[in-house]
Design a protein around this motif. Structure first.
Motif, PDB file in Angstrom:
ATOM      1  N   VAL A   1       0.785  -1.194  -0.026  1.00 56.23           N
ATOM      2  CA  VAL A   1       0.000   0.043  -0.098  1.00 56.23           C
ATOM      3  C   VAL A   1       0.994   1.206  -0.214  1.00 56.23           C
ATOM      4  N   ALA A   2       0.701   2.365  -0.805  1.00 54.22           N
ATOM      5  CA  ALA A   2       1.220   3.273  -0.947  1.00 54.22           C
ATOM      6  C   ALA A   2       0.454   4.556  -1.238  1.00 54.22           C
ATOM      7  N   LEU A   3       0.744   5.712  -0.555  1.00 57.02           N
ATOM      8  CA  LEU A   3      -0.077   7.038  -0.579  1.00 57.02           C
ATOM      9  C   LEU A   3       0.674   7.801  -1.729  1.00 57.02           C
ATOM     10  N   VAL A   4       0.121   8.004  -2.998  1.00 51.69           N
ATOM     11  CA  VAL A   4       0.932   8.668  -3.858  1.00 51.69           C
ATOM     12  C   VAL A   4       0.474   9.830  -4.240  1.00 51.69           C
ATOM     13  N   THR A   5       1.365  10.864  -4.684  1.00 52.00           N
ATOM     14  CA  THR A   5       1.243  12.509  -4.902  1.00 52.00           C
ATOM     15  C   THR A   5       1.883  12.449  -6.200  1.00 52.00           C
ATOM     16  N   GLN A   6       1.100  12.893  -7.296  1.00 52.72           N
ATOM     17  CA  GLN A   6       1.637  12.985  -8.435  1.00 52.72           C
ATOM     18  C   GLN A   6       1.212  14.434  -8.951  1.00 52.72           C
ATOM     19  N   PRO A   7       2.091  15.263  -9.639  1.00 52.60           N
ATOM     20  CA  PRO A   7       1.839  16.586 -10.089  1.00 52.60           C
ATOM     21  C   PRO A   7       0.924  16.491 -11.599  1.00 52.60           C
ATOM     22  N   PRO A   8       0.514  17.463 -11.956  1.00 45.96           N
ATOM     23  CA  PRO A   8      -0.381  17.409 -13.181  1.00 45.96           C
ATOM     24  C   PRO A   8       0.834  17.111 -14.296  1.00 45.96           C
ATOM     25  N   GLY A   9       0.219  16.493 -15.257  1.00 45.29           N
ATOM     26  CA  GLY A   9       1.091  16.246 -16.313  1.00 45.29           C
ATOM     27  C   GLY A   9       1.866  14.895 -16.230  1.00 45.29           C
ATOM     28  N   VAL A  10       2.291  14.213 -15.215  1.00 50.72           N
ATOM     29  CA  VAL A  10       2.797  13.046 -15.104  1.00 50.72           C
ATOM     30  C   VAL A  10       2.027  11.724 -16.048  1.00 50.72           C
ATOM     31  N   ALA A  11       2.568  11.029 -16.304  1.00 54.76           N
ATOM     32  CA  ALA A  11       1.845  10.050 -17.369  1.00 54.76           C
ATOM     33  C   ALA A  11       2.652   8.802 -17.257  1.00 54.76           C
ATOM     34  N   SER A  12       2.014   7.603 -17.305  1.00 56.13           N
ATOM     35  CA  SER A  12       2.841   6.446 -17.231  1.00 56.13           C
ATOM     36  C   SER A  12       2.617   5.945 -18.894  1.00 56.13           C
ATOM     37  N   PRO A  13       3.533   4.959 -19.367  1.00 56.10           N
ATOM     38  CA  PRO A  13       3.226   4.531 -20.520  1.00 56.10           C
ATOM     39  C   PRO A  13       2.545   3.522 -20.476  1.00 56.10           C
ATOM     40  N   LEU A  14       1.970   2.960 -21.654  1.00 54.29           N
ATOM     41  CA  LEU A  14       0.894   1.833 -21.244  1.00 54.29           C
ATOM     42  C   LEU A  14       1.580   0.447 -21.151  1.00 54.29           C
ATOM     43  N   HIS A  15       1.191  -0.115 -20.060  1.00 55.59           N
ATOM     44  CA  HIS A  15       2.006  -1.298 -19.735  1.00 55.59           C
ATOM     45  C   HIS A  15       0.987  -2.363 -18.962  1.00 55.59           C
ATOM     46  N   ARG A  16       1.497  -3.358 -18.476  1.00 53.94           N
ATOM     47  CA  ARG A  16       0.683  -4.459 -17.705  1.00 53.94           C
ATOM     48  C   ARG A  16       1.831  -5.089 -16.766  1.00 53.94           C
ATOM     49  N   HIS A  17       1.059  -5.428 -15.698  1.00 52.45           N
ATOM     50  CA  HIS A  17       1.871  -6.497 -14.586  1.00 52.45           C
ATOM     51  C   HIS A  17       1.221  -7.864 -14.643  1.00 52.45           C
ATOM     52  N   SER A  18       2.448  -8.584 -14.919  1.00 49.57           N
ATOM     53  CA  SER A  18       1.838  -9.967 -15.158  1.00 49.57           C
ATOM     54  C   SER A  18       1.915 -10.860 -13.617  1.00 49.57           C
ATOM     55  N   ARG A  19       2.206 -10.090 -12.447  1.00 51.59           N
ATOM     56  CA  ARG A  19       1.769 -10.783 -11.189  1.00 51.59           C
ATOM     57  C   ARG A  19       0.845 -10.203 -10.191  1.00 51.59           C
ATOM     58  N   GLU A  20       0.755  -8.747 -10.354  1.00 48.80           N
ATOM     59  CA  GLU A  20      -0.038  -8.257  -9.478  1.00 48.80           C
ATOM     60  C   GLU A  20      -1.672  -7.530 -10.093  1.00 48.80           C
ATOM     61  N   SER A  21      -2.570  -7.530  -9.242  1.00 54.00           N
ATOM     62  CA  SER A  21      -3.602  -6.793  -9.462  1.00 54.00           C
ATOM     63  C   SER A  21      -3.482  -5.470  -8.687  1.00 54.00           C
ATOM     64  N   GLU A  22      -4.003  -4.128  -9.367  1.00 47.46           N
ATOM     65  CA  GLU A  22      -3.939  -2.789  -8.555  1.00 47.46           C
ATOM     66  C   GLU A  22      -5.170  -2.371  -8.323  1.00 47.46           C
ATOM     67  N   VAL A  23      -5.339  -1.569  -7.153  1.00 48.91           N
ATOM     68  CA  VAL A  23      -6.479  -0.781  -6.885  1.00 48.91           C
ATOM     69  C   VAL A  23      -6.023   0.595  -6.609  1.00 48.91           C
ATOM     70  N   PHE A  24      -6.694   1.809  -7.075  1.00 52.62           N
ATOM     71  CA  PHE A  24      -6.561   2.894  -6.882  1.00 52.62           C
ATOM     72  C   PHE A  24      -7.796   3.482  -6.359  1.00 52.62           C
ATOM     73  N   PHE A  25      -7.503   4.325  -5.290  1.00 51.67           N
ATOM     74  CA  PHE A  25      -8.631   5.218  -4.661  1.00 51.67           C
ATOM     75  C   PHE A  25      -8.232   6.688  -4.712  1.00 51.67           C
ATOM     76  N   VAL A  26      -8.770   7.351  -5.461  1.00 60.69           N
ATOM     77  CA  VAL A  26      -8.542   9.019  -5.519  1.00 60.69           C
ATOM     78  C   VAL A  26      -8.900   9.424  -4.287  1.00 60.69           C
ATOM     79  N   LEU A  27      -8.203  10.371  -3.812  1.00 61.12           N
ATOM     80  CA  LEU A  27      -8.297  11.165  -2.616  1.00 61.12           C
ATOM     81  C   LEU A  27      -8.404  12.633  -2.868  1.00 61.12           C
TER      82      LEU A  27
END
Length: 177
Positions: A50-76
């Protein structure tokens, strides 16, 4: 009248109790972002990170996938656009998304304010990737010029991605997604 004891023996405790006061969890600067590591996989018998993540406007990830994990995001707070499979989601405060293991995804932080979200990965080893690629955060904020540059990080991402089951599939979401 007799009573029936419905108590069943407890399962053995796995993992350990973890408590962090606000602003005290170990933190990393990576991807131009602040990752506050609230729960490591070794604290949960490998089951959850579990991580609390803070990202500034414009940050973007490439299209990707994880072969081992499921992920959950809850926007604060803040907003982001998320591509999950063929769906494009516009997320804001209070929104939740679950990404099953193997689902291609990408995101871009939108709006004029940073996005803060609670990120969970199951199993939990994925968050070590950010520690390995990034650097310990000097302060509780996203990095500025004092953080690692993309030129420094990208070769490290490429070197370790396979060990974490991370596969890059395409470019980041465009700004107008």
């Amino acid at each position: 009248m007799p009573t029936t004891d419905t108590h069943t023996p407890s399962a053995p405790v796995t993992g350990r109790l973890v408590h962090h006061r606000a602003g005290t969890a170990p933190s990393t600067w990576a991807m131009g972002s602040l990752f506050e590591h609230l729960l490591h996989d070794e604290d949960s018998a490998g089951r959850l990170g579990v991580a609390l993540v803070t990202q500034p406007p414009g940050v973007a990830s490439p299209l990707h996938r994880h072969s081992r994990e499921s992920e959950v995001f809850f926007v604060l707070s803040g907003t982001m656009t998320y591509r999950a499979g063929d769906d494009v989601l516009h997320l804001g405060e209070g929104d939740f998304v679950h990404l099953p293991q193997g689902m291609p995804h990408a995101f871009r932080v939108t709006g004029s304010e940073p996005v803060r979200f609670l990120g969970l990965a199951a199993p939990g080893r994925l968050f070590h990737l950010y520690e390995e690629v990034g650097v310990p955060a000097a302060e509780r904020r996203p990095p500025g010029p004092d953080g690692p540059s993309a030129a420094e990080e990208v070769p490290r991402w490429n070197a370790v991605a396979g060990r974490y089951g991370l596969e890059v599939l395409g470019p980041p979401l465009p700004e107008d997604a």
